[in-house]
Design a protein around this motif. Sequence first.
Motif, PDB file in Angstrom:
ATOM      1  N   UNK A 274      42.214  37.101  35.559  1.00 53.68           N
ATOM      2  CA  UNK A 274      42.546  36.571  37.025  1.00 53.68           C
ATOM      3  C   UNK A 274      42.208  37.033  38.025  1.00 53.68           C
ATOM      4  N   UNK A 275      40.646  36.617  38.849  1.00 58.74           N
ATOM      5  CA  UNK A 275      40.431  36.756  40.113  1.00 58.74           C
ATOM      6  C   UNK A 275      40.753  36.448  41.698  1.00 58.74           C
ATOM      7  N   UNK A 276      41.338  36.623  42.353  1.00 57.63           N
ATOM      8  CA  UNK A 276      42.109  35.627  43.167  1.00 57.63           C
ATOM      9  C   UNK A 276      41.804  36.622  44.243  1.00 57.63           C
ATOM     10  N   UNK A 277      41.276  35.919  45.049  1.00 59.18           N
ATOM     11  CA  UNK A 277      41.409  35.512  46.607  1.00 59.18           C
ATOM     12  C   UNK A 277      42.495  35.966  47.387  1.00 59.18           C
ATOM     13  N   UNK A 278      42.817  37.212  48.538  1.00 64.33           N
ATOM     14  CA  UNK A 278      44.662  37.372  49.324  1.00 64.33           C
ATOM     15  C   UNK A 278      44.347  36.879  49.814  1.00 64.33           C
ATOM     16  N   UNK A 279      43.887  35.256  50.884  1.00 66.00           N
ATOM     17  CA  UNK A 279      43.495  35.005  51.843  1.00 66.00           C
ATOM     18  C   UNK A 279      45.060  34.990  53.047  1.00 66.00           C
ATOM     19  N   UNK A 280      45.797  35.188  52.979  1.00 61.97           N
ATOM     20  CA  UNK A 280      47.306  34.974  53.743  1.00 61.97           C
ATOM     21  C   UNK A 280      48.363  35.875  53.518  1.00 61.97           C
ATOM     22  N   UNK A 281      48.850  36.197  54.660  1.00 61.82           N
ATOM     23  CA  UNK A 281      49.798  37.387  54.279  1.00 61.82           C
ATOM     24  C   UNK A 281      51.124  36.540  54.114  1.00 61.82           C
ATOM     25  N   UNK A 282      51.802  37.390  53.724  1.00 62.36           N
ATOM     26  CA  UNK A 282      53.419  36.704  52.906  1.00 62.36           C
ATOM     27  C   UNK A 282      54.131  37.583  51.828  1.00 62.36           C
ATOM     28  N   UNK A 283      55.168  37.108  51.052  1.00 60.55           N
ATOM     29  CA  UNK A 283      55.389  37.528  49.957  1.00 60.55           C
ATOM     30  C   UNK A 283      55.628  36.459  49.085  1.00 60.55           C
TER      31      UNK A 283
END
Length: 241
Positions: free
Chosen positions: A133-142
């Motif tokens: 899985x290739x994923x961009x984590x654009x938002x902060x949080x849990x």
Amino acid sequence: MNDLLLTTALIFALSAPTFAAGNHSGGHGESQPAMETTLLVGMPGDPAKVTRTITVTMRETDDGKMLFDPQSLEIARGETVRFNVINDGALEHEFVIDTKMGNAEHKEIMARMDMEHDDPNSVRLDQGMSGEVIWTFSNAGTFEFACLIPGHYEAGMHGPIAVGDQMAQAEVEYATGTIKKIDAKAGKVTIIHGPLTSLDMPAMTMVFRADKATIANMSEGQEIEFVADRVNGKLTVTQLK
């Protein structure tokens, strides 16, 4: 007057922005535009922009538990991560990224019907198989990664994803090394490396395990930056720049 109100309402409805609230809003296995697959946890990543690779292993234990290794993840906001997911167990498992609420809703749907999804934030694997899985984590949080096959979540297959500004860069320490030898068939790579601080090991030449996707990005003589850890008792390359 009624015509004017109806026209105004129609214009507002057509101009209102649309946001995807979950990873199954359009049905499983359907081809969706990238905008529709944007979740609170982020969006599908561009392979050319991957900043690091994390190996995630799925397995069962003798006492009936089902686990991910690692059991938690810390990632910097804006990172594009390639997850090399390996099913090292005897049962079918999956790796799904979403909010905790999104996973709970999806798990409830799966409990009511036999279905297999095909979404960019998930991969489902038979015994002994691997995927990514290739994923961009654009938002902060849990957020959360989980296996939503009925009964697996309850057996322990879930963990938190903490996404914050510069979090991953501050806490992940890469070692340097030069690849001496690759044995792709055995899943082994020999690395002449500097000190492995996290494992309290001095500089030396050692043999590490690595999954197929990681080895595919390696070549003999290549200078690398990597993270190693013990996975099922074996020294393993878990991240590679």
